[in-house]
Enzyme design. Structure first.
Site, PDB file in Angstrom:
ATOM      1  N   ASP A  49      -7.654  34.370 -29.977  1.00  0.00           N
ATOM      2  CA  ASP A  49      -6.356  34.733 -29.434  1.00  0.00           C
ATOM      3  C   ASP A  49      -6.173  36.236 -29.607  1.00  0.00           C
ATOM      4  O   ASP A  49      -6.302  36.765 -30.718  1.00  0.00           O
ATOM      5  CB  ASP A  49      -5.264  33.974 -30.190  1.00  0.00           C
ATOM      6  CG  ASP A  49      -3.884  34.143 -29.563  1.00  0.00           C
ATOM      7  OD1 ASP A  49      -3.651  35.183 -28.910  1.00  0.00           O
ATOM      8  OD2 ASP A  49      -3.052  33.239 -29.733  1.00  0.00           O
TER       9      ASP A  49
ATOM     10  N   CYS B 194      -1.136  42.988 -13.624  1.00  0.00           N
ATOM     11  CA  CYS B 194      -1.047  42.917 -12.166  1.00  0.00           C
ATOM     12  C   CYS B 194       0.346  42.437 -11.773  1.00  0.00           C
ATOM     13  O   CYS B 194       0.532  41.717 -10.807  1.00  0.00           O
ATOM     14  CB  CYS B 194      -2.129  42.026 -11.573  1.00  0.00           C
ATOM     15  SG  CYS B 194      -2.227  40.395 -12.287  1.00  0.00           S
TER      16      CYS B 194
END
Length: 928
Positions: free
Chosen positions: A272, A353
């Protein structure tokens, strides 16, 4: 035609082939329900969302008028294809030359509806012009023969890793990292791997030239001692890329993408990103372990992906304000963790994005505040970088849309109406206070309409000095009661401030008892203890100063520590487009980092994992859990390594302590791999750590065990094409074959196992041109085939000035070659053979396999059963298959056919095409 495949498909989300409609290869799933194809073409997907459009229009993200209309129109158009040339600079330029000189002239002649078609365009801002975009519709590409040949070339070169299909704006972040060959680099959210591939290329930039020069110095006797072999790199890059993803399946996808670049400087991990553990390095003092700090970190974080509507049209349907609200804290934690693991003077690139300021400028502002403000972190102005790239500056003012659709201009306004029990909104989501002095205008935002791309956000951060991150509940990303306070000056900044307050004079100059610079330094640093630079400083609020040098909290603090306030329930509607990272707003972060400096490693005492108010996740085992990988290094004196060195006449200067195997026993059973020295040190130091470090991939495949047909004295270890570039310069001339004629290379590429001997074992080599006599005299085993360019062959005196250039080759290359008892074979996969035939000879031909046929004659009628069974056993025996007496003829035939496939795989270098790769090639062809 681009297809919106249904479901929640934000950036990096569940995009597996077939999705949830039971169409993925090898998948299970129920067969009771009929399979309906619910896919829609791009044009059929509705592209309206009231909240999406209202929010961005209210932000004045793009000025009202024609430009705003162009912005929304671009978001509703399908995204053009984009690709770049990969690998070393020389290889990339060579493949590009093939594209522009062979295919472009043919495409220029095409007219569609009376108009000339548009050629792929080079991106003006990409270095060396090695990236292109293509707007030609797919129906046009499939209609005209020159375009079909062009498409075939793209698919072929993409399959072997020479071309990468990658969105234009996705190429920007690695370029702004300014990676050098000696840098240690971390890609925290790396899957699917296109940016990681760019980073690998940057680490190895200029390596071919450096290695060539180093080998020449070795050949000239300038490097004399074998002892230098271990520490000397001989021109090879010393840097490192750690590519990480939290999802194991995505990490495997990442491996598939980056391993084509054959880098020994690469490690793939499965952690993670918000809790990425510190990487330990070998230390001579067990009480003072060393930890790695990174020169460069790419944090391309999970995001809502609303800049990708042109390729993920379902975002129009799925977009909701809570997507960004739910992702904000995860994004902040990843960026904070990045800054903690960075060297002083190092650089982090944060990118998404998404076009939403909440996921961009707000995250940057919150992470900087938590890490000590602008005293510790600087935002780098990159406006002079990548000339030709159209962009806009970052936002310094913005508003927030709540889950209900309400828009708030400030935290004060939001606090009045958003209930503390359920709302995710915190002060850090709003623009920074004036006193924070954050130049967010230095951030970069790329809009879709500017150069026909997707939308993207990039920020480059530089770490000025070592830092201790605030506990999350005390920062503006975690506390509703946060109020800006001027950060206290520490270290050299405090020293200089005190001197400035005293007119900059020393004790002697002032004559009034002022402290000298040395005394000030002692005052500010003399009492400092080595403090661990915790992952997020313990979520419940234990500051770094309270962590003792032995890694334990003070007893009274352990008893009285405040616990973290209970987090509001996470809305299940949140649909983040992720890179595979946990987006749970309550996910804790680790404190397993270190108190670093500007050097590569730091010394500190170990620290246990933080004890938080959150219960530890329950360990669960399912089919998607990772398989534990083993990486065991072989001692240089291992008998197999000694036999390899003797057979290939390897130079004693070649570093021989970096060979490893991938099995728990540490025995070279099937394959031997090779890594850089730093990768070896990392694997050795972290493999057996108690808390566990999840390595997924490391090392380049160097040798594979080969069947030697029972021959004595033959080295069973063949060189793999993946590792040949590392090894070939060190192989002795006794195992080298030189080739310089096009016709000879073509035959070796088209034919598998051409005969070296005829019926009498002495005639086949005559048809192998300039290599025939050499290979006829060579003993059985693997060797290096050096394909020389026409110019190199002339310089070596192998051909004369009168020999025609068209009979030779423009460029040289090196390939692995296997000499068996009666034949010869290039150890290359079919895909590479066909790609090279297309690239060098412009031919798409069927390959010829000269191995023994596995088929056998069968009879029908009386006595046929015994006859067929006898022939089946004979056919199986020819390929070494043991069949039981009385076995069914059809079963034996199937077994023979399966063995035939294995023989073909062996002929290709032992690299069979998997179902996943086969599916991927179909996707690549569809994409182009």
């Amino acid at each position: 035609m681009s297809r919106g495949r249904g479901g929640k498909r934000g950036r990096g989300g569940n995009r597996g082939r077939g999705g949830n409609n039971n169409r993925s290869r090898g998948g299970g799933g129920s067969s009771d329900k009929p399979n309906y194809d619910n896919r829609q073409s791009f044009d059929q997907v509705p592209k309206q969302n009231e909240k999406f459009e209202r929010y961005y229009n209210s932000l004045d993200l793009v000025p009202a008028g024609p430009e705003r209309e162009a912005f929304w129109a671009a978001l509703r158009r399908e995204l053009p294809n984009a690709f770049r040339f990969c690998g070393s600079k020389g290889n990339a330029l060579s493949v590009r030359k093939n594209l522009t000189e062979r295919f472009f002239p043919m495409i220029e002649q095409i007219k569609h509806n009376g108009e000339p078609v548009e050629l792929p365009k080079s991106m003006p801002w990409y270095p060396e012009g090695l990236a292109y975009s293509m707007t030609t519709p797919k129906n046009v590409v499939r209609k005209y023969e020159p375009f079909k040949e062009f498409q075939k070339f793209l698919v072929s070169e993409t399959g072997v890793g020479n071309i990468s299909r990658q969105e234009q704006v996705s190429m920007i972040p690695p370029l702004l990292l300014d990676v050098q060959p000696h840098h240690t680099v971390l890609d925290l959210c790396a899957a699917p791997g296109s940016k990681s591939a760019q980073l690998v290329e940057l680490i190895h930039a200029g390596e071919e030239e450096r290695v060539e020069m180093a080998l020449k110095s070795v050949q000239n006797g300038e490097t004399q001692t074998a002892d230098a072999g271990e520490d000397e790199e001989y021109g090879r890059s010393t840097g490192l890329l750690v590519a990480n993803d939290v999802n194991y399946q995505r990490a495997q996808m990442l491996v598939h993408q980056v391993k084509r670049l054959n880098s020994p400087n690469l490690v793939v991990t499965n952690h993670d990103a918000t809790m990425f553990p510190s990487i330990e390095l070998p230390s001579t003092n067990p009480r003072q372990p060393k930890y790695l700090k990174f020169d460069r970190i790419l944090a391309d974080v999970p995001c809502s992906g609303d800049g990708t509507t042109r390729k993920n049209p379902n975002i129009w349907k799925d977009w909701s304000p809570q997507n960004a609200l739910g992702l904000y804290i995860t994004q902040v934690r990843i960026l904070v963790r990045s800054l903690q693991m960075l060297k002083a003077g190092g650089r982090v690139v944060y990118s998404t994005c998404s076009l939403n300021p909440l996921e961009n400028e707000a995250v940057v502002s919150s992470a900087i505040e938590r890490c000590g403000g602008m005293q510790k972190i600087d935002i780098i102005d990159c406006s002079d970088q990548l000339p030709g790239l159209k962009r806009v500056r970052g936002r310094t003012d913005w508003s927030i849309m709540a889950r209900s659709g309400s828009i708030y201009e400030s935290w004060a306004e939001a606090r009045q109406f958003e209930p503390a029990e359920t709302s995710r909104i915190v002060p850090g989501m709003f623009p920074p206070e004036e006193g924070e002095k954050m130049p967010l205008e230095r951030c970069i935002r790329v809009f879709p309409h500017q150069q026909d791309t997707g939308g993207f956000f990039i920020t480059v951060l530089e770490k000025k000095s070592e830092l201790k991150a605030k506990p999350e509940p005390e920062s503006k990303c975690g506390s509703r009661d946060w109020v800006f306070q001027e950060p206290q000056l520490t270290g050299e900044a405090a020293i200089m401030a005190e001197l400035a307050a005293n007119g900059g004079k020393s004790e002697e100059e002032h004559g009034m008892g002022l402290k000298s610079l040395e005394k000030l330094s002692e005052e500010h640093h003399g009492d400092e203890k080595p403090v661990l630079d915790e992952a997020t400083a313990l979520i419940q609020g234990v500051a770094a100063e309270e962590v003792m040098a032995n890694g334990k909290r003070k007893a009274e603090d352990a008893l009285d520590a405040d616990v973290e306030p209970k987090k509001p329930k996470v809305e299940t509607e949140v649909q983040p487009a992720t890179n595979g990272h946990s987006t749970d707003a309550g996910a804790a972060t680790s404190n397993s980092t270190t108190n670093g400096d500007s050097s590569t490693v730091i010394n500190s005492d170990p620290t246990p994992n933080p004890v938080t108010s959150l219960p530890p996740p329950r360990a669960r085992r399912n089919q998607n859990d990772p398989i534990e990988e083993s990486f065991k290094y072989l001692p240089p004196t291992h008998p197999e390594l000694l036999s390899i060195a003797q057979f290939y006449a390897l130079s004693p200067l070649f570093p021989n302590s970096r060979f490893l195997v991938r099995n728990p026993a540490g025995d070279p059973v099937k394959g031997i791999y090779y890594s850089s020295r730093l990768v070896r040190d990392i694997l050795n130091a972290n493999t057996n750590r108690g808390q566990g470090f999840k390595f997924v991939h490391a090392g380049v495949k160097m040798f594979m065990k080969q069947d030697v047909q029972g021959q004595e004295g033959v080295c069973r270890w063949r060189i793999q094409s993946e590792g040949l570039g590392i090894l070939e310069g060190w192989v002795g001339e006794s195992r080298v074959v030189k080739l310089w004629k096009r016709a000879t290379l073509r035959r070796l590429l088209v034919e598998m196992f051409p005969k070296v001997g005829g019926e009498d074992g002495q005639e086949g080599w005559r048809g192998l041109g300039e290599i025939g006599e050499r290979v006829s005299q060579m003993s059985m085993g693997c060797c290096v085939l050096r394909v020389l360019s026409h110019k190199a062959a002339q310089e070596a005196g192998l051909i004369g000035e009168d020999d025609k250039a068209e009979d030779g080759l423009e460029e040289g290359l090196t390939l692995p070659l296997w000499r068996s008892m009666h034949s010869l074979n290039l150890m290359l996969p079919k895909e590479e053979r066909k790609a090279m035939l297309l690239r060098i000879f412009n031919e798409d031909v069927e390959l010829i396999n000269n191995t023994i046929k596995a088929d056998f004659p069968k009879r029908e009628g009386p006595g046929a059963a015994a006859f067929n069974e006898r022939n089946a056993k004979a056919a199986a025996a020819r390929l070494g298959i043991a069949s039981e007496a009385g076995a069914d003829v059809e079963e034996v035939q199937a077994e023979v056919e399966a063995e035939k496939d294995l023989v073909e795989d062996e002929a290709e270098g032992g690299v069979p095409v998997s179902a996943q790769e086969d599916a991927e090639m179909g996707d690549i062809a569809e994409a182009y």
